[in-house]
Design a protein around this motif. Structure first.
Motif, mmCIF file in Angstrom:
data_model
loop_
_atom_site.group_PDB
_atom_site.id
_atom_site.type_symbol
_atom_site.label_atom_id
_atom_site.label_comp_id
_atom_site.label_asym_id
_atom_site.label_seq_id
_atom_site.Cartn_x
_atom_site.Cartn_y
_atom_site.Cartn_z
ATOM 1 N N GLY A 38 0.818 -1.207 0.000
ATOM 2 C CA GLY A 38 0.000 0.000 0.000
ATOM 3 C C GLY A 38 0.852 1.256 0.000
ATOM 4 N N PHE A 39 1.938 1.223 0.752
ATOM 5 C CA PHE A 39 2.868 2.352 0.803
ATOM 6 C C PHE A 39 3.455 2.632 -0.580
ATOM 7 C CE2 PHE A 39 7.400 3.527 1.121
ATOM 8 C CZ PHE A 39 7.287 4.765 1.739
ATOM 9 N N CYS A 40 3.852 1.574 -1.284
ATOM 10 C CA CYS A 40 4.462 1.728 -2.604
ATOM 11 C C CYS A 40 3.456 2.228 -3.640
ATOM 12 C CB CYS A 40 5.060 0.399 -3.073
ATOM 13 S SG CYS A 40 6.487 -0.139 -2.119
ATOM 14 N N VAL A 41 2.244 1.691 -3.599
ATOM 15 C CA VAL A 41 1.211 2.121 -4.546
ATOM 16 C C VAL A 41 0.917 3.605 -4.358
ATOM 17 C CG1 VAL A 41 -1.224 1.915 -5.170
ATOM 18 C CG2 VAL A 41 0.147 -0.144 -4.798
ATOM 19 N N GLN A 42 0.816 4.024 -3.103
ATOM 20 C CA GLN A 42 0.553 5.435 -2.818
ATOM 21 C C GLN A 42 1.714 6.316 -3.278
ATOM 22 O OE1 GLN A 42 -0.104 6.241 1.333
ATOM 23 N NE2 GLN A 42 -1.010 8.244 0.946
ATOM 24 N N PHE A 43 2.903 5.791 -3.187
ATOM 25 C CA PHE A 43 4.104 6.544 -3.517
ATOM 26 C C PHE A 43 4.258 6.730 -5.029
ATOM 27 C CE2 PHE A 43 8.258 7.390 -1.155
ATOM 28 C CZ PHE A 43 8.701 8.315 -2.091
ATOM 29 N N ILE A 44 4.095 5.647 -5.808
ATOM 30 C CA ILE A 44 4.397 5.725 -7.247
ATOM 31 C C ILE A 44 3.174 5.565 -8.139
ATOM 32 C CG2 ILE A 44 6.733 4.889 -6.895
ATOM 33 C CD1 ILE A 44 5.872 2.168 -7.878
ATOM 34 N N GLY A 45 2.040 5.118 -7.592
ATOM 35 C CA GLY A 45 0.823 5.016 -8.379
ATOM 36 C C GLY A 45 0.843 3.952 -9.454
ATOM 37 N N ASP A 46 1.737 2.994 -9.356
ATOM 38 C CA ASP A 46 1.847 1.914 -10.346
ATOM 39 C C ASP A 46 1.797 0.584 -9.595
ATOM 40 O OD1 ASP A 46 2.882 -0.119 -12.059
ATOM 41 O OD2 ASP A 46 3.864 1.395 -13.296
ATOM 42 N N LYS A 47 0.665 -0.111 -9.699
ATOM 43 C CA LYS A 47 0.441 -1.308 -8.895
ATOM 44 C C LYS A 47 1.432 -2.420 -9.217
ATOM 45 C CE LYS A 47 -3.216 -4.343 -7.205
ATOM 46 N NZ LYS A 47 -4.657 -4.697 -7.299
ATOM 47 N N ASP A 48 1.681 -2.643 -10.503
ATOM 48 C CA ASP A 48 2.604 -3.712 -10.896
ATOM 49 C C ASP A 48 4.016 -3.445 -10.392
ATOM 50 O OD1 ASP A 48 0.588 -5.102 -12.168
ATOM 51 O OD2 ASP A 48 1.002 -4.232 -14.140
ATOM 52 N N GLN A 49 4.464 -2.215 -10.570
ATOM 53 C CA GLN A 49 5.806 -1.870 -10.115
ATOM 54 C C GLN A 49 5.878 -1.865 -8.588
ATOM 55 O OE1 GLN A 49 8.355 -1.636 -12.126
ATOM 56 N NE2 GLN A 49 9.757 -1.342 -10.416
ATOM 57 N N ALA A 50 4.795 -1.462 -7.937
ATOM 58 C CA ALA A 50 4.749 -1.478 -6.473
ATOM 59 C C ALA A 50 4.899 -2.907 -5.957
ATOM 60 C CB ALA A 50 3.429 -0.879 -5.993
ATOM 61 N N GLN A 51 4.284 -3.833 -6.647
ATOM 62 C CA GLN A 51 4.398 -5.243 -6.258
ATOM 63 C C GLN A 51 5.832 -5.725 -6.393
ATOM 64 O OE1 GLN A 51 2.201 -8.088 -8.724
ATOM 65 N NE2 GLN A 51 1.646 -9.206 -6.894
ATOM 66 N N ASN A 52 6.487 -5.330 -7.479
ATOM 67 C CA ASN A 52 7.885 -5.726 -7.680
ATOM 68 C C ASN A 52 8.783 -5.155 -6.583
ATOM 69 O OD1 ASN A 52 7.207 -7.058 -10.055
ATOM 70 N ND2 ASN A 52 7.658 -5.290 -11.346
ATOM 71 N N ILE A 53 8.558 -3.902 -6.248
ATOM 72 C CA ILE A 53 9.370 -3.247 -5.222
ATOM 73 C C ILE A 53 9.132 -3.886 -3.854
ATOM 74 C CG2 ILE A 53 9.680 -1.084 -3.943
ATOM 75 C CD1 ILE A 53 9.209 0.404 -6.584
ATOM 76 N N THR A 54 7.877 -4.220 -3.576
ATOM 77 C CA THR A 54 7.545 -4.861 -2.293
ATOM 78 C C THR A 54 8.231 -6.215 -2.174
ATOM 79 O OG1 THR A 54 5.394 -3.753 -2.249
ATOM 80 C CG2 THR A 54 5.660 -5.690 -0.849
ATOM 81 N N GLN A 55 8.167 -7.004 -3.227
ATOM 82 C CA GLN A 55 8.820 -8.312 -3.211
ATOM 83 C C GLN A 55 10.321 -8.179 -3.055
ATOM 84 O OE1 GLN A 55 7.426 -10.010 -6.889
ATOM 85 N NE2 GLN A 55 5.446 -10.595 -6.037
ATOM 86 N N GLU A 56 10.879 -7.171 -3.697
ATOM 87 C CA GLU A 56 12.311 -6.918 -3.595
ATOM 88 C C GLU A 56 12.696 -6.528 -2.159
ATOM 89 O OE1 GLU A 56 16.239 -6.590 -5.083
ATOM 90 O OE2 GLU A 56 14.416 -7.434 -5.991
ATOM 91 N N ALA A 57 11.830 -5.771 -1.506
ATOM 92 C CA ALA A 57 12.103 -5.359 -0.124
ATOM 93 C C ALA A 57 12.180 -6.574 0.797
ATOM 94 C CB ALA A 57 11.011 -4.401 0.356
#
Length: 201
Positions: A38-57
């Motif tokens: 949720g933090f990533c989606v709010q930050f960049i507005g791109d759900k697919d990329q937010a998912q990638n970043i979350t998994q990477e974290a």
């Protein structure tokens, strides 16, 4: 952390996590995934990329688990990692957009040049005839100012003296003539050529 020091479920999860136990990591993943996502989606507005970043974290968390000192440090690590990657994504996106805009401008310039080069002598002859016809339809004063300026190459001050009018009057008539011609020519030609014919002589 010794057995005597383990007093809460979080302490147990943290101890097992530090030991590399996958079930502990899965527990941490389930407890924090939605927050980080949720933090990533709010930050960049791109759900697919937010998912990638979350998994990477979470991957980075697992690889760096020995560096985490306390249970609360897990969430802090995840947010910091996600924030860094989100910022990097935004910076990269800006660079890509800037490059794409430059490429688009280059292609547009190339197309414009090709359009102009595609006009042979016969094409320009037809264009001149069309302009002559439109000029003849201009209001008398506008027509005279336009002809002296564009066809005879005279300056505004020279035209003003010849016609016994002010320079501002010449400028106003010229602006009016160009506006009328631009409107008429746009019905026959792309705006690019209208600009080229009327304003680049």
């Amino acid at each position: 952390m010794t057995k005597e020091e383990i007093t809460t479920p979080e302490d147990l999860v943290f101890t097992l996590f530090k030991q590399g136990r996958e079930e502990a990591f899965e527990s941490i993943f389930r407890a924090n995934y939605d927050r980080i996502m949720g933090f990533c989606v709010q930050f960049i507005g791109d759900k697919d990329q937010a998912q990638n970043i979350t998994q990477e974290a979470f991957l980075k968390l697992w690889l760096n688990r020995e560096k985490i000192e306390i249970y609360n440090g897990i969430r802090s690590f995840l947010y910091t990692s996600a924030k860094t990657d989100c910022l990097n994504f935004i910076r990269h996106k800006k660079v890509v957009c800037k490059y794409e805009n430059k490429q688009l401008q280059y292609k547009e310039d190339q197309l414009n040049q090709e359009v102009l080069e595609s006009f042979d002598d016969d094409g320009f002859s037809e264009l001149e005839n069309l302009i002559d016809q439109l000029v003849d339809k201009l209001p008398e004063k506008c027509r005279e100012v336009f002809i002296k300026s564009r066809f005879e190459g005279k300056k505004n001050r020279e035209i003003a003296e010849e016609m016994n009018i002010s320079v501002k009057s010449v400028e106003a008539d010229m602006t009016r003539a160009l506006k009328i011609l631009k409107t008429e020519l746009t019905e026959y030609l792309p705006l690019l050529l209208v600009q080229f014919v009327l304003y680049n002589n």
